[in-house]
Motif scaffolding. Structure first.
Motif, PDB file in Angstrom:
ATOM      1  N   ASP A   1      -5.058  13.884   0.097  1.00  0.00           N
ATOM      2  CA  ASP A   1      -4.735  12.475   0.277  1.00  0.00           C
ATOM      3  C   ASP A   1      -5.921  11.644  -0.201  1.00  0.00           C
ATOM      4  O   ASP A   1      -6.945  11.636   0.468  1.00  0.00           O
ATOM      5  N   PRO A   2      -5.910  10.959  -1.333  1.00  0.00           N
ATOM      6  CA  PRO A   2      -4.749  10.842  -2.209  1.00  0.00           C
ATOM      7  C   PRO A   2      -4.560  12.099  -3.061  1.00  0.00           C
ATOM      8  O   PRO A   2      -5.499  12.866  -3.259  1.00  0.00           O
TER       9      PRO A   2
ATOM     10  N   LYS B   1       0.881   4.177  -2.755  1.00  0.00           N
ATOM     11  CA  LYS B   1       0.609   5.532  -2.317  1.00  0.00           C
ATOM     12  C   LYS B   1       1.744   6.481  -2.704  1.00  0.00           C
ATOM     13  O   LYS B   1       1.507   7.626  -3.076  1.00  0.00           O
ATOM     14  N   TYR B   2       2.969   6.001  -2.605  1.00  0.00           N
ATOM     15  CA  TYR B   2       4.110   6.875  -2.896  1.00  0.00           C
ATOM     16  C   TYR B   2       4.703   6.616  -4.278  1.00  0.00           C
ATOM     17  O   TYR B   2       5.817   6.990  -4.566  1.00  0.00           O
TER      18      TYR B   2
ATOM     19  N   ASN C   1      -1.371   5.357  -6.740  1.00  0.00           N
ATOM     20  CA  ASN C   1      -1.867   6.730  -6.716  1.00  0.00           C
ATOM     21  C   ASN C   1      -1.105   7.579  -7.722  1.00  0.00           C
ATOM     22  O   ASN C   1      -0.115   7.165  -8.285  1.00  0.00           O
TER      23      ASN C   1
ATOM     24  N   ASP D   1       0.831  -1.210   0.000  1.00  0.00           N
ATOM     25  CA  ASP D   1       0.000   0.000   0.000  1.00  0.00           C
ATOM     26  C   ASP D   1       0.870   1.266   0.000  1.00  0.00           C
ATOM     27  O   ASP D   1       0.559   2.236  -0.688  1.00  0.00           O
TER      28      ASP D   1
END
Ligand code: SF4
Ligand code: SF4
Ligand code: SF4
Ligand code: FES
Ligand code: FES
Lengths: 158, 235
Positions: free
Chosen positions: B216-217, B111-112, B199, B107
């Protein structure tokens, strides 16, 4: 309580009196008595002092000088690196077997000697080489190995 | 009496209680910093390095772990500078290689925006974050598990690797473990990165060297203008 167990109690009692709750000195003292750290003794130490067993185990596995398995009084490491092998390292190992009856990885029944092999001690110029109790010996022949070990044995007896 | 210090957080002047860590202050002000070895209620450990932030004025700045660094008067903190994000992505990539079966790490990768793993995965089932050990000792009063051995053999275990006499089977250790929860599609050993919920990467970063908002996101400001800027900076 059996005689042996009372001895253990005495050792622990003395160690705690001397070192309080400092884990490492306690373990060093125990190891001095038993030559290693027997599991049952560590469990007793934990019950006696209230130090969590996991903290004792952590320290016991962290320091190289502490051992959970029996150690011999004298540690013999014979080099089994390429150079030493070619120049007769195997004969040293055979000589030790003749003399003490132990193969690499074994301990004499009196707990005096342990033999192990290592891959190159980094002194190939002096092959075949071995280390006994941290002391390096090079250019060895079986006769010299016999002398070195016999000298240690005499010391042990006297 | 509480002493308040003034500091700058991502360009914002804020007041925080003395004694707080940068991480606590940032979370209090709604800025998210990723962590692996930190959990509220447990003592900080500073091992995973994922919570890195940049402190100090540009030119003399350095990276510190925000979970252990306490706020001080006049401190200048950037939680999402280009430098921080680069390091953070590198760390996530390393953790992916260490433990690709972990949902928490997958995750984080999505996300990054970590999409490749340049290391050969070695499939550990533990990243040595120490959360379980602290959970057991500090919240469950268990002291049933801990670290043993050292160097590359260091691992979490029970005394003598035997069933613990003091473990109460509360499950707290497993509950907090970032490696225990498997990624949704299973381990998929041949594919170290999942990226199923990837993301958008912040294009603002290329332009300003800092993230420009804390959505976020991130919605990636899908503006052509930004794309052109990016093309200019990275030919
Ligand atoms: S299940 Fe056992 S080892 Fe895990 S936190 Fe609870 S007491 Fe500790
Ligand atoms: S078992 Fe899980 S919680 Fe414990 S140190 Fe390893 S990764 Fe962290
Ligand atoms: S939403 Fe836009 S400004 Fe905010 S982080 Fe994403 S790209 Fe940057
Ligand atoms: S091979 Fe024995 S010291 Fe190198
Ligand atoms: S959360 Fe700060 S180092 Fe792991």
């Amino acid at each position: 309580m059996s005689k042996q167990l009372t001895d253990v109690e005495d050792v622990l009692e003395g160690a705690v009196k001397k070192h309080g709750l400092s884990v490492v000195p306690l373990l060093q003292e125990i190891q001095e008595h038993f030559r290693y750290l027997p599991e049952e003794v560590l469990r007793m130490l934990s019950r006696k002092t209230g130090i969590p067993l996991i903290d004792i185990y952590h320290a016991a596995t962290f320091y190289n000088s502490l051992s959970l398995t029996p150690r011999a009084r004298h540690q013999i490491s014979v080099c089994a690196g390429t150079t030493c092998h070619i120049r007769g390292g195997g004969k040293l190992i055979e000589e030790i077997f003749q003399l003490l009856g132990i193969r690499p990885g074994e301990i004499t029944s009196d707990g005096e000697f342990m033999l192990e092999t290592v891959n190159c001690l980094g002194c190939c110029a002096f092959a075949p080489a071995m280390v006994v109790d941290g002391k390096y010996y090079g250019n060895l022949n079986p006769g010299e190995v016999r002398e070195i070990l016999n000298a240690l044995r005499k010391k042990a007896v006297s | 009496m509480k002493i308040v210090v003034q500091m700058t957080l991502n360009g914002l002047r804020i007041d925080v209680d003395e004694g707080m860590t940068i991480l606590e202050a940032a979370r209090f002000y709604g800025m998210n910093i990723p962590t692996l070895c930190y959990l509220e209620g447990l003592s900080p450990y500073g091992a995973c390095r994922l919570c890195l932030v940049e402190i100090g004025m540009p030119g003399q700045s350095k990276l510190v772990t925000s979970c252990t660094y306490r706020v001080e008067e006049g401190l200048v903190v950037r939680t999402d500078s280009e430098w921080v994000i680069k390091r953070r992505k590198m760390l996530i990539e390393l953790y992916l290689a260490t433990c690709p079966s972990s949902k928490v790490i997958q995750d984080l990768a999505s996300k990054y925006h970590v999409t490749t793993v340049r290391f050969t995965p070695w499939h550990e089932d533990c990243i040595l974050c120490g959360l379980c050990v602290r959970m057991c000792a500090e919240q469950m009063q268990g002291k049933a598990i801990g670290f043993a051995h050292r160097g590359s053999n260091r691992r979490v275990t029970t005394p003598f690797d035997k069933e613990s006499e003091v473990c109460r089977l509360c499950g707290g250790c497993m509950y907090v473990c970032p490696a225990c929860q498997s990624r949704c599609q299973g381990p998929q050993e041949e594919q170290p990165v999942c990226n199923a919920c990837l993301n958008l990467q912040q294009p603002c970063l290329d332009y300003f060297e800092d993230k420009m908002c804390f959505m976020d996101p991130c919605v990636a400001c899908e503006l052509d203008a930004n794309r052109e800027v990016k093309a200019k900076r990275r030919p």
